[in-house]
Design a protein around this motif. Sequence first.
Motif, mmCIF file in Angstrom:
data_model
loop_
_atom_site.group_PDB
_atom_site.id
_atom_site.type_symbol
_atom_site.label_atom_id
_atom_site.label_comp_id
_atom_site.label_asym_id
_atom_site.label_seq_id
_atom_site.Cartn_x
_atom_site.Cartn_y
_atom_site.Cartn_z
ATOM 1 N N LEU A 1 50.485 -3.784 -8.841
ATOM 2 C CA LEU A 1 51.142 -4.468 -9.949
ATOM 3 C C LEU A 1 52.575 -4.847 -9.582
ATOM 4 C CD1 LEU A 1 49.785 -2.206 -12.816
ATOM 5 C CD2 LEU A 1 48.860 -4.377 -12.008
ATOM 6 N N THR A 2 53.203 -5.636 -10.431
ATOM 7 C CA THR A 2 54.562 -6.104 -10.144
ATOM 8 C C THR A 2 55.574 -4.971 -10.071
ATOM 9 O OG1 THR A 2 54.874 -6.536 -12.500
ATOM 10 C CG2 THR A 2 54.200 -8.395 -11.125
ATOM 11 N N ASP A 3 55.309 -3.845 -10.720
ATOM 12 C CA ASP A 3 56.225 -2.703 -10.638
ATOM 13 C C ASP A 3 55.872 -1.774 -9.471
ATOM 14 O OD1 ASP A 3 53.910 -1.572 -11.567
ATOM 15 O OD2 ASP A 3 54.843 -0.538 -13.268
ATOM 16 N N ASP A 4 55.036 -2.271 -8.522
ATOM 17 C CA ASP A 4 54.587 -1.554 -7.320
ATOM 18 C C ASP A 4 53.682 -0.364 -7.617
ATOM 19 O OD1 ASP A 4 55.746 -3.285 -5.535
ATOM 20 O OD2 ASP A 4 57.631 -2.159 -5.427
ATOM 21 N N SER A 5 53.195 -0.248 -8.836
ATOM 22 C CA SER A 5 52.200 0.784 -9.110
ATOM 23 C C SER A 5 50.827 0.250 -8.675
ATOM 24 C CB SER A 5 52.190 1.151 -10.596
ATOM 25 O OG SER A 5 51.858 0.029 -11.375
ATOM 26 N N VAL A 6 49.938 1.168 -8.334
ATOM 27 C CA VAL A 6 48.625 0.802 -7.804
ATOM 28 C C VAL A 6 47.554 1.195 -8.806
ATOM 29 C CG1 VAL A 6 46.970 1.203 -5.940
ATOM 30 C CG2 VAL A 6 49.406 1.107 -5.432
ATOM 31 N N VAL A 7 46.654 0.245 -9.099
ATOM 32 C CA VAL A 7 45.499 0.509 -9.943
ATOM 33 C C VAL A 7 44.274 0.377 -9.046
ATOM 34 C CG1 VAL A 7 44.158 -0.267 -11.922
ATOM 35 C CG2 VAL A 7 46.645 -0.411 -11.982
ATOM 36 N N GLU A 8 43.436 1.408 -9.061
ATOM 37 C CA GLU A 8 42.266 1.416 -8.193
ATOM 38 C C GLU A 8 41.022 1.688 -9.020
ATOM 39 O OE1 GLU A 8 40.778 4.499 -4.943
ATOM 40 O OE2 GLU A 8 42.524 3.360 -4.270
ATOM 41 N N ILE A 9 40.001 0.888 -8.808
ATOM 42 C CA ILE A 9 38.716 1.075 -9.480
ATOM 43 C C ILE A 9 37.654 1.204 -8.402
ATOM 44 C CG2 ILE A 9 37.000 0.040 -11.004
ATOM 45 C CD1 ILE A 9 39.323 -1.477 -12.328
ATOM 46 N N THR A 10 36.854 2.261 -8.478
ATOM 47 C CA THR A 10 35.774 2.479 -7.527
ATOM 48 C C THR A 10 34.446 2.426 -8.271
ATOM 49 O OG1 THR A 10 37.208 3.896 -6.210
ATOM 50 C CG2 THR A 10 34.858 4.058 -5.787
ATOM 51 N N VAL A 11 33.507 1.673 -7.717
ATOM 52 C CA VAL A 11 32.171 1.568 -8.299
ATOM 53 C C VAL A 11 31.202 2.264 -7.348
ATOM 54 C CG1 VAL A 11 30.379 -0.007 -9.114
ATOM 55 C CG2 VAL A 11 32.794 -0.649 -9.307
ATOM 56 N N PRO A 12 30.712 3.469 -7.701
ATOM 57 C CA PRO A 12 29.784 4.180 -6.810
ATOM 58 C C PRO A 12 28.336 3.754 -7.078
ATOM 59 C CG PRO A 12 30.371 5.573 -8.646
ATOM 60 C CD PRO A 12 31.137 4.289 -8.829
ATOM 61 N N GLY A 13 27.465 4.119 -6.161
ATOM 62 C CA GLY A 13 26.033 3.963 -6.378
ATOM 63 C C GLY A 13 25.496 2.556 -6.240
ATOM 64 N N LEU A 14 26.183 1.679 -5.520
ATOM 65 C CA LEU A 14 25.656 0.336 -5.300
ATOM 66 C C LEU A 14 24.565 0.415 -4.246
ATOM 67 C CD1 LEU A 14 28.924 -1.762 -5.241
ATOM 68 C CD2 LEU A 14 27.273 -1.560 -7.082
ATOM 69 N N ARG A 15 23.467 -0.234 -4.509
ATOM 70 C CA ARG A 15 22.316 -0.162 -3.606
ATOM 71 C C ARG A 15 22.091 -1.517 -2.965
ATOM 72 N NH1 ARG A 15 16.491 2.178 -5.499
ATOM 73 N NH2 ARG A 15 15.626 2.490 -3.432
ATOM 74 N N VAL A 16 22.163 -1.568 -1.631
ATOM 75 C CA VAL A 16 21.919 -2.796 -0.881
ATOM 76 C C VAL A 16 20.505 -2.734 -0.341
ATOM 77 C CG1 VAL A 16 22.598 -4.137 1.149
ATOM 78 C CG2 VAL A 16 24.345 -3.108 -0.305
ATOM 79 N N ARG A 17 19.709 -3.756 -0.630
ATOM 80 C CA ARG A 17 18.304 -3.807 -0.211
ATOM 81 C C ARG A 17 18.001 -5.185 0.358
ATOM 82 N NH1 ARG A 17 14.748 0.147 -2.928
ATOM 83 N NH2 ARG A 17 13.460 -0.671 -1.301
ATOM 84 N N ASN A 18 18.318 -5.428 1.599
ATOM 85 C CA ASN A 18 18.022 -6.714 2.224
ATOM 86 C C ASN A 18 16.713 -6.692 3.007
ATOM 87 O OD1 ASN A 18 20.349 -8.222 1.472
ATOM 88 N ND2 ASN A 18 21.528 -6.963 2.874
ATOM 89 N N TYR A 19 16.371 -5.546 3.581
ATOM 90 C CA TYR A 19 15.261 -5.491 4.521
ATOM 91 C C TYR A 19 14.127 -4.563 4.102
ATOM 92 C CZ TYR A 19 18.913 -7.694 7.184
ATOM 93 O OH TYR A 19 19.915 -8.529 7.573
ATOM 94 N N THR A 20 14.313 -3.770 3.065
ATOM 95 C CA THR A 20 13.249 -2.885 2.615
ATOM 96 C C THR A 20 12.738 -3.379 1.274
ATOM 97 O OG1 THR A 20 14.907 -1.420 1.658
ATOM 98 C CG2 THR A 20 14.083 -0.831 3.827
ATOM 99 N N PRO A 21 11.430 -3.246 1.036
ATOM 100 C CA PRO A 21 10.882 -3.731 -0.235
ATOM 101 C C PRO A 21 11.353 -2.869 -1.403
ATOM 102 C CG PRO A 21 9.191 -2.605 1.028
ATOM 103 C CD PRO A 21 10.402 -2.682 1.911
#
Length: 149
Positions: free
Chosen positions: A49-69
């Motif tokens: 942010l403009t006051d040099d504070s940091v905001v962090e958001i983490t999204v867990p549990g994302l599943r990538v499935r390109n090659y497995t059915p």
Amino acid sequence: EVAFAYESTTLTWFPLNQGNQPVKKGILATWKTSTIADGRYRLRVRVILTDDSVVEITVPGLRVRNYTPIETSTPAPTRLVYEGLYTATPAITRTTRPTPTALPLNPAQLTLVGWLGSLAQGVLFVIILLGLLGIYLGLRSLLRRRKMR
């Protein structure tokens, strides 16, 4: 900053995009998941942010499935009773899985045949080079002897 990490290991973040310009109602990053292995991942968005504070958001549990059915659950057969007139068992329909598309061969893949072929070419090149060097030195020596006479 937008980054991803493997969910099952210690968190080493791989950056997807970084920038120092504000983004309003726009795309922060594009994640091309076809270059990574199927599995579970985390996504992190970090904003300064403009006051040099940091905001962090983490999204867990994302599943990538390109090659497995994608697995589908098969419902257990149930019995239906219609107002006491008769009992029916519904038919179970099977879902077909999509046929995977064959990926092109990786041109950078190192195979034993390719490695041996490259080795043979290198050895042949060295032999030819040494042969030419021997012919050159032999002719040079022969010309020196003739000049001495």
